[in-house]
Design a protein around this motif. Structure first.
Motif, mmCIF file in Angstrom:
data_model
loop_
_atom_site.group_PDB
_atom_site.id
_atom_site.type_symbol
_atom_site.label_atom_id
_atom_site.label_comp_id
_atom_site.label_asym_id
_atom_site.label_seq_id
_atom_site.Cartn_x
_atom_site.Cartn_y
_atom_site.Cartn_z
ATOM 1 N N ALA A 45 5.093 -2.962 1.164
ATOM 2 C CA ALA A 45 4.492 -2.410 -0.050
ATOM 3 C C ALA A 45 3.574 -3.464 -0.641
ATOM 4 N N LYS A 47 0.595 -4.261 -3.850
ATOM 5 C CA LYS A 47 -0.042 -3.863 -5.098
ATOM 6 C C LYS A 47 -1.462 -4.399 -5.070
ATOM 7 N N HIS A 168 -0.893 4.493 -8.559
ATOM 8 C CA HIS A 168 -0.500 3.256 -9.239
ATOM 9 C C HIS A 168 -1.082 2.015 -8.549
ATOM 10 N N ASN A 170 -0.697 1.198 -5.410
ATOM 11 C CA ASN A 170 0.207 0.657 -4.403
ATOM 12 C C ASN A 170 -0.098 1.251 -3.034
ATOM 13 N N HIS A 172 1.810 1.729 0.774
ATOM 14 C CA HIS A 172 3.047 1.606 1.533
ATOM 15 C C HIS A 172 2.778 1.962 2.993
ATOM 16 N N GLY A 212 3.198 -8.322 -3.021
ATOM 17 C CA GLY A 212 3.651 -7.510 -1.904
ATOM 18 C C GLY A 212 5.069 -7.857 -1.509
#
Length: 230
Positions: A45, A47, A168, A170, A172, A212
């Motif tokens: 993940a 950001k 948001h 993000n 994934h 991350g």
């Protein structure tokens, strides 16, 4: 539940408090913190410093993982005639035109990716409410709207993954299984990171990847040192 909590706590103990790990260190540690009862999926993940509401900052793409995902993706193809026959030969799990479109419109989504030939997108487009929220809508930018669906099927089943920034900011994606070697996981992660960095919007200011983490199914997040990611 107590067993899971104990296992999770043991996994957390392997992490050094306050430390941020390089991608190579993180995937090696992920192998150690994964479940011992099944082959955990290794996930990442990130950001990003982008505003997904702006079209020029929508980060979306695909990448071929050198060692695959460890999972055989289920792929459906919207096509008729020779293109459909080629898709079947390439290993598509289900292929069809109007009937398949109606099946999906009714709510069937038991697949991991959907591919369509361009001429059927007029009909496939109305599946947005079913496929859109699941990230399954065919798109030319990811190679899933193509006159050569057979090639798309081969790539997806061969380890091609798709990633897309959410609302948001993000992203994934998976990079394999805990049963992979640390070297295989590292190569997969580096390939994905390279592509995400390559797609950095010119309008994105400041540090692109803000933070991350790497994790396994039911495992703790292993914080990434974003300073070593180009």
């Amino acid at each position: 539940m107590a067993t899971k909590s104990k296992a999770y706590a043991a996994a957390v103990e392997k992490l050094e408090a306050g430390k941020f790990y390089t991608p190579t260190e993180a995937v090696a540690l992920a192998k150690e913190t994964g479940s011992k009862k099944f082959d955990s999926t290794v996930e990442v993940a990130l950001k990003l410093s982008v505003d997904p509401r702006k079209a020029d900052q929508m980060v979306r793409g695909t990448v071929m993982l050198p060692h695959g995902t460890g999972k055989t993706a289920r792929v459906i193809v919207f096509a008729n005639g020779p293109a459909a026959e080629a898709a079947i030969a390439a290993g598509a799990d289900e292929v069809g035109g109007t009937e398949l479109i109606e099946k999906v419109a009714a709510g069937w989504t038991d697949f991991d990716a959907a591919v369509s030939v361009p001429e059927l997108m007029g009909q496939v487009g109305r599946l947005g409410k079913v496929l859109g929220p699941r990230g399954l809508m065919p798109n030319p930018k990811t190679g899933t709207v193509t006159p050569n669906p057979a090639k798309a099927v081969e790539e997806i089943k061969g380890g091609k993954i798709e990633f897309r920034v959410d609302k948001h900011a993000n992203v994934h994606f998976i990079v394999g299984k805990a049963s992979f070697s640390a070297e295989q996981l590292d190569a997969n992660l580096q390939a994905a990171l390279d592509e995400i960095v390559r797609l950095k919007p010119s309008s994105s200011k400041g540090r692109y990847i803000q933070k991350g983490a790497v994790s396994t199914t039911f495992g703790p997040g292993i914080p990434l040192d974003v300073n070593v990611i180009a």
